[in-house]
Each structure stands twice: as C-alpha cells, then as structure tokens.
Write an enzyme that holds these catalytic residues in place. Structure first.
Site, PDB file in Angstrom:
ATOM      1  CG  ASP A 140      -6.090  77.919  47.879  1.00  0.00           C
ATOM      2  OD1 ASP A 140      -6.822  78.646  48.589  1.00  0.00           O
ATOM      3  OD2 ASP A 140      -5.297  78.382  47.047  1.00  0.00           O
ATOM      4  CB  SER A 142      -7.886  83.066  46.754  1.00  0.00           C
ATOM      5  OG  SER A 142      -7.433  82.283  47.809  1.00  0.00           O
ATOM      6  CG  ASP A 191      -9.206  79.033  45.957  1.00  0.00           C
ATOM      7  OD1 ASP A 191      -9.138  79.465  47.119  1.00  0.00           O
ATOM      8  OD2 ASP A 191      -8.186  78.840  45.256  1.00  0.00           O
ATOM      9  CG  ASP A 214      -9.633  79.996  50.576  1.00  0.00           C
ATOM     10  OD1 ASP A 214      -9.840  78.794  50.277  1.00  0.00           O
ATOM     11  OD2 ASP A 214      -8.692  80.649  50.094  1.00  0.00           O
TER      12      ASP A 214
END
Length: 321
Positions: free
Chosen positions: A242, A100, A240, A238
């Site tokens: 999400d 993440s 990834d 960010d």
C-alpha cells in the site's frame, strides 16, 4: 487500553497486542462485533508474507469457526487487493494481517469495512471495548478448513482488471519492480509475464526477508539498481503493497508531489479537487493551481485523507510519505 491507532495496530509478534492471548481476544471481539451487528456476509481475511501471518490467520480462523461465522481466505494478498475484493464482492468486513513496511519480526492488523475503505472509528472502538472482556473459555480443536474457504483466484480477480486497462498502451521503457519480498512478490510477476521490458527484484519471500534492505523505504537502493542494470524507471512497494516509490534513471527519486501533479494531468478529469496532508510541499499547491486544480489539506494520516476524499468527492488524495 488503547489498542487501535490510525491504521489498526502492529507490534513485535509475541508481545503486547500480538501474544496468543491478545490475538484470541481480538478474534473473539471481531466475532462478537459481527454477531452484534447482525452481519450476514463472510469475513474476508488476507495476509502478507511474514511467518507469523499464518499463525495469526489460524488463531483467528479457529475462533470464527467456533462462533459459526463464515469467512474466506485469500492467502497472501496486498492491502489494495483485499480493499478491491471487498468493494466488488459481498463481504461484511475485511481483516488484513500485516505490519506494512515494518521488519518481519513485527505483525499487525488492519480492519476494512464492506466497502473496502478503512473500518469506521466507531466500529473500531466497539471492537476495542469487546477485547477488554475477560473470557474463561479456550478453543482447543484441530483446525479443519473446507476447500471453499480459500479463494484461489483472489489476486487475479484484483489485479487483472487493472492491468487489462493498460493492454492497449505501448511503452518501450524498461521498468524494474522491487516487490520487497512482500505481498506483491508472485502474483504481479505472473500477470505481467508477457511484458519483456519489466523485470523484478526482491520477489522471493521466505517469511523472514520482507522489507529487508529493500522495498519502498530504500529509494536510493532502487535508483542504484535501476542505473546499474540500465533500466529506465523503477517502482518499489512495501511489504503489504500500500506504499510505493518511483525512480527515474535520468531524474532520480521522483518526489510524491511531482507524482501527484503528473497523476492529475494524466487523469484529465472534470473533477479538479485533490487532497493531501498539511505537511505537503507548498509548491505543489501553486503548481496545481496553475493547471486549474485546487488542493485541500487534512491532518497527517491516511485515514484522514481517505475520509476527506470521500466527504468532498475529490478526484484523489495522497500522503507525502
């Protein structure tokens, strides 16, 4: 041993849950769970731009090949992308290799069910238990992937229908997108190439610059870039994809509660229920009530927000993070 948190697990690559031994244990556990549950459809595997993502993908793939389990690889894909592909495709479950918003030295695993939502807690507990099994065999084989394991159009299949919804909308505002050198870096630029008033920063991932002084954790940096380059608005993802933050040249960093309020008004839906967490700003409740909405709160954690949205059939949910 407790492995899974509220959103999979993550740590520094090569330590704790991400040693080669633990990755292999996880891979065997996923395979055994797949077989124990009588799953038939392929497993879908995605990753972000970290160097270690490809290593984890290869180790995981080798075990699935060993066990005779079918899987598909999207390559680099944001977490919302694998979620959408699971929803519209025929897959048994999804594995997102990402840490993440963490720095590149970290990596991790997020598990999703066949419907695109987070894998249920009961299944995670079963996989966690299977990871405790001592295994005395190793996989020693060269990986040979047939071309049909790779989904070449995966990003297009995910994002194009969303972008097509906005083709009829005209806007003159100039927008700066910070891709965090992460999973959104290339695909979104290709799809939005015709929009001359959209520009990009931090969209050149090299495996080690994901989230590095950029992205959704650097709201004030994005605001400064927007103002210095005379843009109107900015959005930063960010690593990834999400998490996103939004800024306005005139207003500054736009608070998530204000975004939720605007989002509700934009949707213009008969469904009036919105979900957030217990740390949400109290003013949002009053503002939503003034326009006919109701706000319900859950404990902190995006899993709880998603579960509550599904259970109560709310319009949408969000976390103020």
């Amino acid at each position: 041993m407790k492995i899974f948190g509220s959103d999979g697990f993550r740590c520094t690559f090569g330590t704790k849950f991400l040693t080669v031994e633990m990755i292999m244990k996880f891979s065997h556990a996923i395979g055994d769970h797949y077989l124990n549950q009588g799953m038939q459809d392929p497993i879908l595997i995605s990753r972000d731009t970290r160097d270690s993502g490809k290593i984890i993908e290869n180790l995981l793939s080798s075990v699935l090949i060993f066990k005779g389990i079918d899987f598909k690889l999207t390559g680099i894909m944001p977490t919302p992308g694998i979620s959408k592909l699971l929803e519209i495709g025929n897959y048994s479950l999804g594995i997102m290799i990402t840490a993440s918003h963490n720095p590149y030295q970290d990596n991790g695993i997020k598990l999703l069910g066949h419907n695109g939502f987070k894998l249920d807690l009961d299944s995670e507990k079963k996989i966690e238990s299977l990871m405790q099994i001592e295994r005395d065999h190793e996989i020693k084989q060269e990986l040979v992937f047939s071309s049909d394991r790779y989904l070449e159009s995966s990003f297009l299949d995910y994002a194009k229908p969303i972008i097509d919804d906005f083709k009829t909308k005209n806007f003159d505002s100039k927008i700066l997108i910070d891709c965090a050198n992460g999973a959104f870096s290339k695909g979104i630029e290709n799809l939005l190439a015709k929009h001359k008033n959209i520009s990009y920063v931090d969209n050149a991932p090299n495996g080690q610059n994901i989230n590095l002084n950029c992205g959704a954790l650097e709201a004030n940096r994005l605001l400064d870039l927007v103002r210095r380059s005379d843009q109107d608005f900015g959005v930063a993802f960010d690593g990834d994809g999400d998490r996103a933050i939004f800024v306005s040249k005139e207003y500054g960093v736009i608070e998530i509660e204000k975004l939720a309020y605007l989002f509700f008004k934009m949707l213009d839906n008969n469904n009036k229920k919105v979900i957030s967490t217990e740390i949400c700003n109290l003013a949002l409740r009053h503002n939503l009530e003034n326009i006919g909405a109701t706000l319900s709160e859950t404990e902190v954690g995006d899993r709880f927000v998603v579960d509550s949205v599904n259970y109560t059939k709310a319009l949408f949910g969000f976390e103020p993070s």
